[in-house]
Write a protein that holds these residues in place. Sequence first.
Motif, PDB file in Angstrom:
ATOM      1  N   UNK A 240       0.794  -1.080   0.069  1.00  0.00           N
ATOM      2  CA  UNK A 240      -0.123  -0.330   0.615  1.00  0.00           C
ATOM      3  C   UNK A 240       0.765   1.240  -0.103  1.00  0.00           C
ATOM      4  N   UNK A 241       0.350   2.625  -0.304  1.00  0.00           N
ATOM      5  CA  UNK A 241       1.148   3.837  -0.049  1.00  0.00           C
ATOM      6  C   UNK A 241       1.531   4.132   1.321  1.00  0.00           C
ATOM      7  N   UNK A 242       1.334   3.298   2.217  1.00  0.00           N
ATOM      8  CA  UNK A 242       2.105   2.654   3.510  1.00  0.00           C
ATOM      9  C   UNK A 242       3.579   2.912   3.472  1.00  0.00           C
ATOM     10  N   UNK A 243       3.968   2.171   2.466  1.00  0.00           N
ATOM     11  CA  UNK A 243       5.182   1.304   2.357  1.00  0.00           C
ATOM     12  C   UNK A 243       5.856   2.301   1.856  1.00  0.00           C
ATOM     13  N   UNK A 244       5.204   3.689   0.584  1.00  0.00           N
ATOM     14  CA  UNK A 244       5.946   4.674   0.243  1.00  0.00           C
ATOM     15  C   UNK A 244       6.114   5.225   1.152  1.00  0.00           C
ATOM     16  N   UNK A 245       6.887   5.567   1.945  1.00  0.00           N
ATOM     17  CA  UNK A 245       7.699   6.374   2.217  1.00  0.00           C
ATOM     18  C   UNK A 245       8.434   7.373   1.814  1.00  0.00           C
ATOM     19  N   UNK A 246       8.306   8.945   2.590  1.00  0.00           N
ATOM     20  CA  UNK A 246       9.892   9.901   1.588  1.00  0.00           C
ATOM     21  C   UNK A 246      11.071   9.037   1.633  1.00  0.00           C
ATOM     22  N   UNK A 247      11.111   8.045   2.490  1.00  0.00           N
ATOM     23  CA  UNK A 247      12.861   7.648   2.387  1.00  0.00           C
ATOM     24  C   UNK A 247      12.792   6.757   1.210  1.00  0.00           C
ATOM     25  N   UNK A 248      12.111   5.538   0.641  1.00  0.00           N
ATOM     26  CA  UNK A 248      11.641   5.070  -0.401  1.00  0.00           C
ATOM     27  C   UNK A 248      11.045   5.744  -1.656  1.00  0.00           C
ATOM     28  N   UNK A 249      10.790   6.399  -1.474  1.00  0.00           N
ATOM     29  CA  UNK A 249      10.400   8.107  -2.778  1.00  0.00           C
ATOM     30  C   UNK A 249      11.456   8.367  -3.236  1.00  0.00           C
ATOM     31  N   UNK A 250      11.922   8.753  -2.157  1.00  0.00           N
ATOM     32  CA  UNK A 250      13.408   9.578  -2.850  1.00  0.00           C
ATOM     33  C   UNK A 250      14.555   8.866  -3.299  1.00  0.00           C
ATOM     34  N   UNK A 251      14.534   7.541  -2.528  1.00  0.00           N
ATOM     35  CA  UNK A 251      15.491   6.350  -3.004  1.00  0.00           C
ATOM     36  C   UNK A 251      14.698   6.183  -4.832  1.00  0.00           C
ATOM     37  N   UNK A 252      13.547   5.414  -5.053  1.00  0.00           N
ATOM     38  CA  UNK A 252      13.365   5.347  -6.180  1.00  0.00           C
ATOM     39  C   UNK A 252      13.798   6.280  -6.714  1.00  0.00           C
ATOM     40  N   UNK A 253      13.099   7.969  -6.952  1.00  0.00           N
ATOM     41  CA  UNK A 253      13.193   8.714  -7.777  1.00  0.00           C
ATOM     42  C   UNK A 253      15.221   9.120  -8.408  1.00  0.00           C
ATOM     43  N   UNK A 254      16.073   9.290  -7.391  1.00  0.00           N
ATOM     44  CA  UNK A 254      17.309   8.767  -7.784  1.00  0.00           C
ATOM     45  C   UNK A 254      17.508   7.848  -8.660  1.00  0.00           C
ATOM     46  N   UNK A 255      16.819   6.322  -7.490  1.00  0.00           N
ATOM     47  CA  UNK A 255      17.912   5.328  -8.935  1.00  0.00           C
ATOM     48  C   UNK A 255      16.515   4.522 -10.131  1.00  0.00           C
ATOM     49  N   UNK A 256      15.995   6.054 -10.159  1.00  0.00           N
ATOM     50  CA  UNK A 256      15.120   6.348 -11.211  1.00  0.00           C
ATOM     51  C   UNK A 256      14.091   4.542 -11.777  1.00  0.00           C
ATOM     52  N   UNK A 257      12.883   4.266 -10.584  1.00  0.00           N
ATOM     53  CA  UNK A 257      12.690   2.781 -10.835  1.00  0.00           C
ATOM     54  C   UNK A 257      10.625   3.503 -10.567  1.00  0.00           C
ATOM     55  N   UNK A 258      10.646   4.731 -10.940  1.00  0.00           N
ATOM     56  CA  UNK A 258       9.375   5.475 -10.183  1.00  0.00           C
ATOM     57  C   UNK A 258       8.394   4.590 -11.238  1.00  0.00           C
ATOM     58  N   UNK A 259       8.835   4.526 -12.852  1.00  0.00           N
ATOM     59  CA  UNK A 259       7.978   4.104 -13.794  1.00  0.00           C
ATOM     60  C   UNK A 259       7.813   2.838 -13.859  1.00  0.00           C
TER      61      UNK A 259
END
Length: 266
Positions: A240-259
């Motif tokens: 769920x979105x609960x797992x998508x914490x700011x730290x996770x979102x930042x890491x995924x953005x930096x590593x180009x995983x959002x797509x």
Amino acid sequence: MSNLSVQVSNFKRQLNRIRDDQKHEIIIESTNIIVRELKKLSSTLSSQLQFLNAISFINRRYENSPSHSEIFDNNSDYNAYVGMLSFKEELSSKLELVISKFETFRKDWEALEYKVQQQESYTDARDMLSSLISTLSDNNSEHWNKWLAIIDAEIKIEDEFLEKQKYNPSQLVNYNEFHSKSSSFKNKLKEREKTQELAQDIQRLANELADIKANFDLSDFPKEVERFFKSVDSRYETATLEHLTPEVLKWMTEHNYLKNFKIERK
């Protein structure tokens, strides 16, 4: 001829047959003992010569590698150089002595047949061959184990790092391939008969595992990211979105995983 004479003649013939049968049994048993002992030694020698071919392959494979000295240096019985494997003087002398002993045994066999079992020519030949096989076995096993130690160091990966690849989407294919080849590698190590073909298979799998390992992402990504990937991949848990914490979102953005992810309503 009286009945008594007939009976005596029959008894003598029966006694001679018994003696002949007993002699045949002695001949058969004595011959079988020689056959069993030499057949067992012959089979073991054949296995060690196959093993020696595997060691020769290892010698050629590592002749230009710094690891070559780790495998072959300080050995009292083998010379390993220029892709060739040869016996040193002591082992060569032992081999020549074995050949000489068996030549003496052959001559005695032609003269004495089964009675040679009790002769030193046979027991010396048998025991010398057994000693030679033992020397080959010790050397082969020593080189084999040193080689495996080098390979193990090349493909070894800490369990915690390997486990992280499982939950890293970009590494899932590598993880599954590494796991599959690792299982094949371990099964090969369990094979009893050591042959050149087995050594080639082990080396090939080790090379493939090392290549996969080199492509792993061994960075220690954050615990929350690891937890997010585990929940996404779990068959028993829905992320769920609960797992998508700011730290996770930042890491995924930096590593180009959002797509790689999409949001769906429950």
